[in-house]
Design a protein around this motif. Structure first.
Motif, PDB file in Angstrom:
ATOM      1  N   ARG A  15       0.841  -1.216   0.000  1.00 26.05           N
ATOM      2  CA  ARG A  15       0.000   0.000   0.000  1.00 26.05           C
ATOM      3  C   ARG A  15       0.872   1.262   0.000  1.00 26.05           C
ATOM      4  N   ASP A  16       2.040   1.197   0.675  1.00 30.32           N
ATOM      5  CA  ASP A  16       2.942   2.355   0.717  1.00 30.32           C
ATOM      6  C   ASP A  16       3.493   2.634  -0.679  1.00 30.32           C
ATOM      7  N   PHE A  17       3.855   1.559  -1.362  1.00 27.97           N
ATOM      8  CA  PHE A  17       4.391   1.679  -2.722  1.00 27.97           C
ATOM      9  C   PHE A  17       3.377   2.372  -3.642  1.00 27.97           C
ATOM     10  N   HIS A  18       2.122   1.903  -3.594  1.00 29.74           N
ATOM     11  CA  HIS A  18       1.114   2.493  -4.485  1.00 29.74           C
ATOM     12  C   HIS A  18       0.819   3.946  -4.114  1.00 29.74           C
ATOM     13  N   PHE A  19       0.751   4.221  -2.825  1.00 33.93           N
ATOM     14  CA  PHE A  19       0.502   5.591  -2.349  1.00 33.93           C
ATOM     15  C   PHE A  19       1.559   6.541  -2.921  1.00 33.93           C
ATOM     16  N   LEU A  20       2.802   6.110  -2.874  1.00 31.51           N
ATOM     17  CA  LEU A  20       3.886   6.992  -3.337  1.00 31.51           C
ATOM     18  C   LEU A  20       3.898   7.124  -4.853  1.00 31.51           C
ATOM     19  N   ARG A  21       3.795   6.003  -5.558  1.00 30.58           N
ATOM     20  CA  ARG A  21       3.909   6.104  -7.023  1.00 30.58           C
ATOM     21  C   ARG A  21       2.725   6.867  -7.612  1.00 30.58           C
ATOM     22  N   GLU A  22       1.574   6.783  -6.936  1.00 35.73           N
ATOM     23  CA  GLU A  22       0.393   7.514  -7.423  1.00 35.73           C
ATOM     24  C   GLU A  22       0.439   8.997  -7.039  1.00 35.73           C
ATOM     25  N   SER A  23       1.408   9.373  -6.224  1.00 38.80           N
ATOM     26  CA  SER A  23       1.495  10.768  -5.755  1.00 38.80           C
ATOM     27  C   SER A  23       2.390  11.640  -6.628  1.00 38.80           C
ATOM     28  N   ILE A  24       3.101  11.028  -7.549  1.00 41.48           N
ATOM     29  CA  ILE A  24       4.044  11.836  -8.346  1.00 41.48           C
ATOM     30  C   ILE A  24       3.478  12.076  -9.751  1.00 41.48           C
ATOM     31  N   PRO A  25       3.917  13.139 -10.421  1.00 41.53           N
ATOM     32  CA  PRO A  25       3.363  13.444 -11.746  1.00 41.53           C
ATOM     33  C   PRO A  25       3.664  12.335 -12.762  1.00 41.53           C
ATOM     34  N   GLN A  26       2.807  12.286 -13.789  1.00 42.61           N
ATOM     35  CA  GLN A  26       2.935  11.262 -14.845  1.00 42.61           C
ATOM     36  C   GLN A  26       4.298  11.303 -15.537  1.00 42.61           C
ATOM     37  N   ASN A  27       4.838  12.517 -15.684  1.00 42.44           N
ATOM     38  CA  ASN A  27       6.100  12.634 -16.430  1.00 42.44           C
ATOM     39  C   ASN A  27       7.337  12.417 -15.552  1.00 42.44           C
ATOM     40  N   ALA A  28       7.123  12.086 -14.273  1.00 37.80           N
ATOM     41  CA  ALA A  28       8.274  11.788 -13.401  1.00 37.80           C
ATOM     42  C   ALA A  28       8.572  10.292 -13.443  1.00 37.80           C
ATOM     43  N   THR A  29       9.799   9.930 -13.140  1.00 39.07           N
ATOM     44  CA  THR A  29      10.172   8.520 -13.036  1.00 39.07           C
ATOM     45  C   THR A  29      10.468   8.211 -11.568  1.00 39.07           C
ATOM     46  N   TYR A  30      10.469   6.931 -11.232  1.00 38.57           N
ATOM     47  CA  TYR A  30      10.790   6.572  -9.847  1.00 38.57           C
ATOM     48  C   TYR A  30      11.514   5.237  -9.788  1.00 38.57           C
ATOM     49  N   SER A  31      12.256   5.102  -8.695  1.00 34.20           N
ATOM     50  CA  SER A  31      12.922   3.851  -8.386  1.00 34.20           C
ATOM     51  C   SER A  31      12.566   3.526  -6.935  1.00 34.20           C
ATOM     52  N   VAL A  32      12.680   2.269  -6.561  1.00 37.78           N
ATOM     53  CA  VAL A  32      12.430   1.916  -5.161  1.00 37.78           C
ATOM     54  C   VAL A  32      13.675   1.295  -4.548  1.00 37.78           C
ATOM     55  N   ALA A  33      13.882   1.573  -3.275  1.00 38.55           N
ATOM     56  CA  ALA A  33      14.965   0.941  -2.519  1.00 38.55           C
ATOM     57  C   ALA A  33      14.347   0.423  -1.228  1.00 38.55           C
ATOM     58  N   TYR A  48       5.046  -2.639 -12.086  1.00 41.74           N
ATOM     59  CA  TYR A  48       4.273  -1.419 -12.354  1.00 41.74           C
ATOM     60  C   TYR A  48       5.051  -0.350 -13.126  1.00 41.74           C
ATOM     61  N   GLY A  49       6.232  -0.693 -13.627  1.00 40.79           N
ATOM     62  CA  GLY A  49       6.925   0.259 -14.508  1.00 40.79           C
ATOM     63  C   GLY A  49       7.919   1.180 -13.833  1.00 40.79           C
TER      64      GLY A  49
END
Ligand code: KMH
Ligand code: ZN
Length: 280
Positions: free
Chosen positions: A184-202, A218-219
């Motif tokens: 749930r934390d992962f989805h909360f964060l990835r859904e909080s950033i703009p579409q044109n931003a990229t993200y990585s997880v650690a 999820y890309g």
């Protein structure tokens, strides 16, 4: 979906040889860990350097020597020095590696408890200052967020013109004092950033591979490494950084996600081609 960018955090500032014998201290040890991670599929090396005795240092001279040595073995890899350093270091010390001709560095996006009595301090003014220095030096920031408030801080500073597009977030989850790395934390964060931003997880500790798998699915992109987690599975020490990267490549294969080369990683993130001659 973009190809998968794998970052390897080979050393960190907190983990020692007492925790894992492959934590690199010397220049030679650091190069071996970087090279093996790169060979296994990492296109970015997240780098903290140590003295030969293992103490974390932000010495410009030490970073220069380590980067030069890594470059000889991994000519095109993206080297991402830490500006977080170790808890308690001041701004100027932390920014020392950015005086070198580097293409990327971390930018930590908020203060948090860091276990026990430690506080990792990143005030709003620190963040603005680090962003300004990196912009002036043409260094692409990886925006390290340890909880949702850090993401909100960056979105606000982006609107106000202190943080620039394209933004690349790194969600570092599972630090004692930050957010956990549950799904749930992962989805909360990835859904909080703009579409044109990229993200990585650690994912720290036990979250490393569960959240890596979600990000692959999820890309997003993935960071692993001994800085974050020393186990390949519950109770079994990884052989080194290489084995951690190999496990991510296996997960990527499961989801048919191809692995990005350093050149492809630059294109995905929007980093200009880098003149590596600069550093040598
Ligand atoms: N060692 C931590 C206090 C970063 O590299 O920018 C900070 C850290 C974050 O590792
Ligand atoms: Zn780090």
């Amino acid at each position: 979906m973009d190809k998968l960018i794998i970052t390897c955090a080979i050393s960190g500032a907190e983990v020692t040889k007492a925790h894992h014998p492959s934590i690199p201290y010397t220049i030679e040890e650091t190069v071996i860990q970087a090279y093996e991670a790169y060979q296994a599929g990492a296109s970015i090396i997240h780098l903290h350097v140590r003295t030969d005795e293992g103490l974390p240092t932000q010495s410009k001279i030490r970073y220069k020597k380590v980067i030069q040595a890594i470059r000889k073995k991994c000519p095109d890899v993206i080297i991402q020095p830490s500006t977080g350093g170790a808890v308690g270091m001041n701004r100027q010390t932390r920014l020392k590696p950015t005086e070198l001709p580097i293409e990327m560095a971390t930018l930590d996006c908020g203060t948090l408890n860091f276990g026990g009595d430690d506080i990792f301090v990143n005030t709003e003014n620190d963040i603005k200052y680090f962003a300004k220095v990196m912009k002036e030096r043409h260094i692409f920031p990886e925006l390290e967020c340890f909880e949702k408030g850090h993401v909100d801080m960056i979105l606000r500073l982006n609107k106000k013109g202190f943080i620039f597009d394209p933004m690349h977030f790194s969600f570092v989850l599972g630090v004692n004092g930050g957010m956990t790395g549950e799904e749930r934390d992962f989805h909360f964060l990835r859904e909080s950033i703009p579409q044109n931003a990229t993200y990585s997880v650690a994912g720290i500790g036990r979250y490393e591979f569960s959240i890596a798998e979600l990000s692959i699915k999820y890309g997003g992109h993935v960071r692993v490494g001994l800085e974050d987690n020393i186990y390949i599975e519950k109770g079994v020490l990884a052989k080194g950084n290489k084995e951690l990267v190999e496990k991510v490549v296996e997960l990527a294969n499961k989801y048919n996600r191809e692995i990005a080369s350093p050149k492809e990683a630059r294109a995905i993130l929007g980093i200009k081609e880098f003149n590596h001659e600069n550093i040598l």
